[in-house]
Design a protein around this motif. Structure first.
Motif, PDB file in Angstrom:
ATOM      1  N   VAL A 186      33.083 -42.974 -27.537  1.00  0.00           N
ATOM      2  CA  VAL A 186      32.418 -42.588 -26.292  1.00  0.00           C
ATOM      3  C   VAL A 186      33.347 -42.894 -25.117  1.00  0.00           C
ATOM      4  O   VAL A 186      33.695 -44.058 -24.884  1.00  0.00           O
ATOM      5  N   PRO A 187      33.769 -41.882 -24.343  1.00  0.00           N
ATOM      6  CA  PRO A 187      34.763 -42.089 -23.280  1.00  0.00           C
ATOM      7  C   PRO A 187      34.353 -43.121 -22.241  1.00  0.00           C
ATOM      8  O   PRO A 187      35.186 -43.906 -21.776  1.00  0.00           O
ATOM      9  N   LEU A 188      33.067 -43.138 -21.855  1.00  0.00           N
ATOM     10  CA  LEU A 188      32.622 -44.027 -20.773  1.00  0.00           C
ATOM     11  C   LEU A 188      32.856 -45.498 -21.107  1.00  0.00           C
ATOM     12  O   LEU A 188      33.134 -46.304 -20.218  1.00  0.00           O
ATOM     13  N   LEU A 189      32.797 -45.847 -22.381  1.00  0.00           N
ATOM     14  CA  LEU A 189      32.949 -47.249 -22.781  1.00  0.00           C
ATOM     15  C   LEU A 189      34.371 -47.752 -22.607  1.00  0.00           C
ATOM     16  O   LEU A 189      34.602 -48.964 -22.593  1.00  0.00           O
ATOM     17  N   HIS A 190      35.319 -46.841 -22.445  1.00  0.00           N
ATOM     18  CA  HIS A 190      36.727 -47.231 -22.326  1.00  0.00           C
ATOM     19  C   HIS A 190      37.199 -47.265 -20.872  1.00  0.00           C
ATOM     20  O   HIS A 190      38.386 -47.472 -20.614  1.00  0.00           O
ATOM     21  N   GLN A 191      36.277 -47.070 -19.945  1.00  0.00           N
ATOM     22  CA  GLN A 191      36.597 -47.114 -18.515  1.00  0.00           C
ATOM     23  C   GLN A 191      35.646 -48.108 -17.857  1.00  0.00           C
ATOM     24  O   GLN A 191      34.550 -47.755 -17.446  1.00  0.00           O
ATOM     25  N   GLU A 192      36.059 -49.344 -17.783  1.00  0.00           N
ATOM     26  CA  GLU A 192      35.165 -50.433 -17.404  1.00  0.00           C
ATOM     27  C   GLU A 192      34.546 -50.242 -16.021  1.00  0.00           C
ATOM     28  O   GLU A 192      33.339 -50.426 -15.842  1.00  0.00           O
ATOM     29  N   ASP A 193      35.352 -49.885 -15.029  1.00  0.00           N
ATOM     30  CA  ASP A 193      34.821 -49.703 -13.676  1.00  0.00           C
ATOM     31  C   ASP A 193      33.817 -48.553 -13.635  1.00  0.00           C
ATOM     32  O   ASP A 193      32.761 -48.654 -13.001  1.00  0.00           O
ATOM     33  N   LEU A 194      34.150 -47.460 -14.303  1.00  0.00           N
ATOM     34  CA  LEU A 194      33.261 -46.304 -14.337  1.00  0.00           C
ATOM     35  C   LEU A 194      31.978 -46.639 -15.092  1.00  0.00           C
ATOM     36  O   LEU A 194      30.887 -46.210 -14.712  1.00  0.00           O
ATOM     37  N   TYR A 195      32.119 -47.420 -16.161  1.00  0.00           N
ATOM     38  CA  TYR A 195      30.950 -47.843 -16.932  1.00  0.00           C
ATOM     39  C   TYR A 195      29.983 -48.632 -16.068  1.00  0.00           C
ATOM     40  O   TYR A 195      28.766 -48.387 -16.066  1.00  0.00           O
ATOM     41  N   GLU A 196      30.506 -49.604 -15.308  1.00  0.00           N
ATOM     42  CA  GLU A 196      29.644 -50.434 -14.465  1.00  0.00           C
ATOM     43  C   GLU A 196      28.976 -49.612 -13.372  1.00  0.00           C
ATOM     44  O   GLU A 196      27.782 -49.799 -13.078  1.00  0.00           O
ATOM     45  N   ALA A 197      29.710 -48.689 -12.769  1.00  0.00           N
ATOM     46  CA  ALA A 197      29.132 -47.829 -11.738  1.00  0.00           C
ATOM     47  C   ALA A 197      28.032 -46.947 -12.316  1.00  0.00           C
ATOM     48  O   ALA A 197      26.971 -46.764 -11.704  1.00  0.00           O
ATOM     49  N   LYS A 198      28.277 -46.401 -13.501  1.00  0.00           N
ATOM     50  CA  LYS A 198      27.267 -45.551 -14.147  1.00  0.00           C
ATOM     51  C   LYS A 198      26.043 -46.368 -14.540  1.00  0.00           C
ATOM     52  O   LYS A 198      24.897 -45.900 -14.419  1.00  0.00           O
ATOM     53  N   ARG A 199      26.250 -47.571 -15.027  1.00  0.00           N
ATOM     54  CA  ARG A 199      25.129 -48.439 -15.397  1.00  0.00           C
ATOM     55  C   ARG A 199      24.195 -48.662 -14.210  1.00  0.00           C
ATOM     56  O   ARG A 199      22.969 -48.508 -14.307  1.00  0.00           O
ATOM     57  N   ARG A 200      24.780 -49.012 -13.080  1.00  0.00           N
ATOM     58  CA  ARG A 200      23.971 -49.252 -11.882  1.00  0.00           C
ATOM     59  C   ARG A 200      23.281 -47.970 -11.410  1.00  0.00           C
ATOM     60  O   ARG A 200      22.106 -47.990 -11.045  1.00  0.00           O
ATOM     61  N   THR A 201      24.000 -46.865 -11.421  1.00  0.00           N
ATOM     62  CA  THR A 201      23.422 -45.595 -10.965  1.00  0.00           C
ATOM     63  C   THR A 201      22.254 -45.180 -11.842  1.00  0.00           C
ATOM     64  O   THR A 201      21.212 -44.737 -11.344  1.00  0.00           O
ATOM     65  N   VAL A 202      22.423 -45.293 -13.151  1.00  0.00           N
ATOM     66  CA  VAL A 202      21.369 -44.885 -14.081  1.00  0.00           C
ATOM     67  C   VAL A 202      20.103 -45.714 -13.867  1.00  0.00           C
ATOM     68  O   VAL A 202      18.985 -45.175 -13.822  1.00  0.00           O
ATOM     69  N   ILE A 203      20.240 -47.025 -13.723  1.00  0.00           N
ATOM     70  CA  ILE A 203      19.076 -47.897 -13.538  1.00  0.00           C
ATOM     71  C   ILE A 203      18.351 -47.561 -12.244  1.00  0.00           C
ATOM     72  O   ILE A 203      17.127 -47.391 -12.209  1.00  0.00           O
ATOM     73  N   VAL A 204      19.104 -47.447 -11.153  1.00  0.00           N
ATOM     74  CA  VAL A 204      18.499 -47.181  -9.849  1.00  0.00           C
ATOM     75  C   VAL A 204      17.817 -45.810  -9.821  1.00  0.00           C
ATOM     76  O   VAL A 204      16.672 -45.673  -9.378  1.00  0.00           O
TER      77      VAL A 204
END
Length: 329
Positions: A186-204
């Motif tokens: 899964v590409p997102l798991l290999h981009q730590e900064d992008l992963y964290e930004a997506k995590r926050r966006t998805v929750i909000v």
């Protein structure tokens, strides 16, 4: 016309306007005072509720196993505690009918769990005699989930623990991000900064969308009751959203209560995270006989006499801050 006649005429014309202005000013002050009282009551209630989120009967649901943020949020106890405090602060602690009516002003309650969230809302259902009934109920847990264009599915949590469906290999994987990313395509798991930004966006975004839908349905319900207030989702601060995506918590909306010629519309967020404080020790320097306080992580060689929960408590007992241990602070 004499100057005195002009003065009298001026007072007769302007006087009523000044009186009306004074009345409106007083009404605004009273409304502002009332709003402040409501806000204090709401925040106190939510803070009380937040402290109960981590109260679980089984040790397996407590923090400290897979993650310092892992809890199974005790949503029922948090809700009961929050409502109890709110009822007391509004003077309806013993009035069941007033409490039921008061719930009409709470369009939604959200409880943030470690890996998802719950919505407490007015829900319609069919009774035993097939009559339509309405009551407040919890929704099933809604995960913090995201699906990409390749068909991969990611379930986020409040920290770095993640559950992933890897479409390329057709299987689910769970664990800390660092471990799962080594075995996943899964590409997102290999981009730590992008992963964290997506995590926050998805929750909000997930919570915001649910809030808007729930409040909209609450409007339909309250119109049937004859209420003419239109419930809306208030603007939620960035700081509160940051707290939301970092720790379990409870968010409560209180709206539609008349305050002067306007209506009260606010929300409050209470966190349930446990924060372990360092123990403050009090000891005696056996050379000088002077009493010092210091954190348990520092060992200055003093003779231990007492233990305190804060520096202020130690100072009140006559202990001085240890210069030897300042760097450890």
């Amino acid at each position: 016309m004499k100057i005195t006649d002009l003065a009298v005429l001026f007072i007769l014309i302007v006087g009523p306007f000044l009186w009306l202005s004074s009345v409106h000013s007083q009404d605004r002050l009273e409304a502002q005072h009332l709003s402040s009282r409501y806000t204090a009551a709401l925040r106190t209630a939510v803070q009380d509720g937040g402290t109960q989120l981590n109260d679980n009967e089984l040790q397996m649901y407590e923090a400290g196993y897979a993650s310092a943020k892992y809890f199974r949020a005790n949503r029922d106890k948090a809700l009961d505690t929050m409502l109890h405090t709110l009822y007391l602060n509004f003077g309806i602690g013993e009035d069941a009918s007033a409490q039921r009516a008061f719930m009409n002003y709470i369009p939604v309650v959200v409880v943030l769990d470690y890996d998802g969230y719950y919505i407490y809302q007015s829900s319609e259902y069919t009774g035993e005699d097939r009559e339509p009934l309405t009551d407040y109920r919890w929704s099933p847990k809604k995960p913090f989930a995201y699906a990409d264009k390749q068909g991969n599915v990611i379930h986020f949590t409040l920290d770095r623990y993640v559950t992933v469906f890897d479409a390329a290999v057709g299987k689910w994987m769970s664990g800390p991000l660092e471990e799962v990313s080594r075995d996943s395509n899964v590409p997102l798991l290999h981009q730590e900064d992008l992963y964290e930004a997506k995590r926050r966006t998805v929750i909000v975004q997930a919570i915001e969308q649910d809030l808007e839908g729930t409040i909209s349905r609450h409007n339909v319900y309250t119109v049937r009751l004859g209420m003419n207030y239109h419930f809306t989702l208030p603007s939620i601060s960035g700081e509160d959203w940051n707290n939301t995506v970092d720790d379990i918590g409870i968010m409560v909306f209180l709206q539609g209560i008349p305050v002067g010629d306007k209506y009260y519309n606010n929300y409050a967020l209470g966190g349930g995270r446990l924060i372990k404080r360092s123990v403050i020790q009090g000891g005696i320097d056996q050379v000088t006989g002077i009493k010092y306080y210091y954190r348990e992580s520092c060992n200055p060689g003093y003779k231990l006499e007492e233990v305190f929960t804060s520096e202020r408590e130690a100072a009140a007992k006559g202990y001085f801050e240890s210069k030897v241990c300042q760097k450890a602070y």
